[in-house]
Design a protein around this motif. Structure first.
Motif, mmCIF file in Angstrom:
data_model
loop_
_atom_site.group_PDB
_atom_site.id
_atom_site.type_symbol
_atom_site.label_atom_id
_atom_site.label_comp_id
_atom_site.label_asym_id
_atom_site.label_seq_id
_atom_site.Cartn_x
_atom_site.Cartn_y
_atom_site.Cartn_z
ATOM 1 N N VAL A 142 0.839 -1.204 0.000
ATOM 2 C CA VAL A 142 0.000 0.000 0.000
ATOM 3 C C VAL A 142 0.871 1.249 0.000
ATOM 4 N N GLY A 143 1.896 1.233 0.827
ATOM 5 C CA GLY A 143 2.773 2.404 0.943
ATOM 6 C C GLY A 143 3.487 2.754 -0.343
ATOM 7 N N SER A 144 3.901 1.738 -1.089
ATOM 8 C CA SER A 144 4.600 2.039 -2.346
ATOM 9 C C SER A 144 3.669 2.722 -3.331
ATOM 10 N N VAL A 145 2.426 2.273 -3.414
ATOM 11 C CA VAL A 145 1.467 2.912 -4.324
ATOM 12 C C VAL A 145 1.212 4.348 -3.881
ATOM 13 N N LEU A 146 0.943 4.534 -2.603
ATOM 14 C CA LEU A 146 0.656 5.889 -2.107
ATOM 15 C C LEU A 146 1.868 6.804 -2.241
ATOM 16 N N ALA A 147 3.051 6.271 -2.004
ATOM 17 C CA ALA A 147 4.265 7.096 -2.087
ATOM 18 C C ALA A 147 4.553 7.555 -3.506
ATOM 19 N N TYR A 148 4.089 6.801 -4.491
ATOM 20 C CA TYR A 148 4.292 7.206 -5.880
ATOM 21 C C TYR A 148 3.371 8.361 -6.295
ATOM 22 N N ILE A 149 2.315 8.613 -5.535
ATOM 23 C CA ILE A 149 1.389 9.692 -5.903
ATOM 24 C C ILE A 149 2.101 11.047 -5.949
ATOM 25 N N PRO A 150 2.793 11.470 -4.892
ATOM 26 C CA PRO A 150 3.471 12.773 -4.995
ATOM 27 C C PRO A 150 4.651 12.775 -5.964
ATOM 28 N N ILE A 151 5.213 11.599 -6.218
ATOM 29 C CA ILE A 151 6.352 11.495 -7.133
ATOM 30 C C ILE A 151 5.897 11.597 -8.585
#
Length: 188
Positions: A142-151
């Motif tokens: 979950v964190g990897s998907v969410l972390a890619y949002i601002p990137i």
């Protein structure tokens, strides 16, 4: 030693993030996707689909990031309880299908973002991590998907402050910094 096969900007960084969290040594094999190294017979023997990431550990050849991180959780993170394994599988599948599709498929993003972020915001308002107050493989997914949002998307998440806090919390983890942030240093 585990060999992780990936491209320069591939989901292999999710696998290496988890390996770093677990403290498991690995060798990263960078495939030049532009030169078609992922389509050569040696790699196709590992993943006949010609996609990354993939891992090799002894006789085990495995591909698909979700399958790989679940394998690592089972083998190295002591997921021995059936209910815990089932819960982790649920979150990994959610991240790799429902969450990723809802966020990264442009045609569904406007409709799906509130449906996904609202419940996640509620969850992170009550817990530090996906399944409670302990970082798990569910947070890798979950964190990897969410972390890619601002990137990658610059999607406005200001209506979801607990999600934003969660993204910051996982982005500050040393293993995340060594892997995913290292790929996108200017954006994270």
């Amino acid at each position: 030693m585990i060999k992780v096969y990936g491209g320069a900007f591939s989901r292999a960084s999710i696998v290496t993030w988890y390996l770093e969290e677990l403290g498991i040594p690995y060798e990263f094999v960078l495939l030049d996707m532009k030169q078609g190294e992922h389509l050569k017979p040696d790699f196709l023997a590992i993943n006949p689909m010609g996609k990354v990431p993939a891992i090799v550990e002894g006789d085990c050849k495995l591909w698909e990031s979700g399958a790989i991180i679940l394998y690592l959780a089972e083998k190295y993170d002591n997921l021995t309880d059936f209910n815990e394994r089932t819960l982790m599988t649920q979150w990994v599948l959610f991240a790799n299908s429902t969450l990723s599709t809802g966020i990264f498929v442009e045609t569904s993003r406007d409709r799906e973002t509130p449906k996904l972020m609202g419940p996640l915001n509620d969850l992170f308002s009550q817990h530090l991590y996906v399944t409670g107050d302990r970082f798990t493989v569910a947070d890798i997914a979950v964190g990897s998907v969410l972390a890619y949002i601002p990137i990658m998307l610059k999607l406005d998440l200001s209506a979801y402050p607990a999600v934003m806090d969660y993204i910051q919390r996982i982005s500050d983890r040393p293993a995340f910094q060594r892997t995913i942030s290292a790929k996108f240093p200017a954006q994270t």
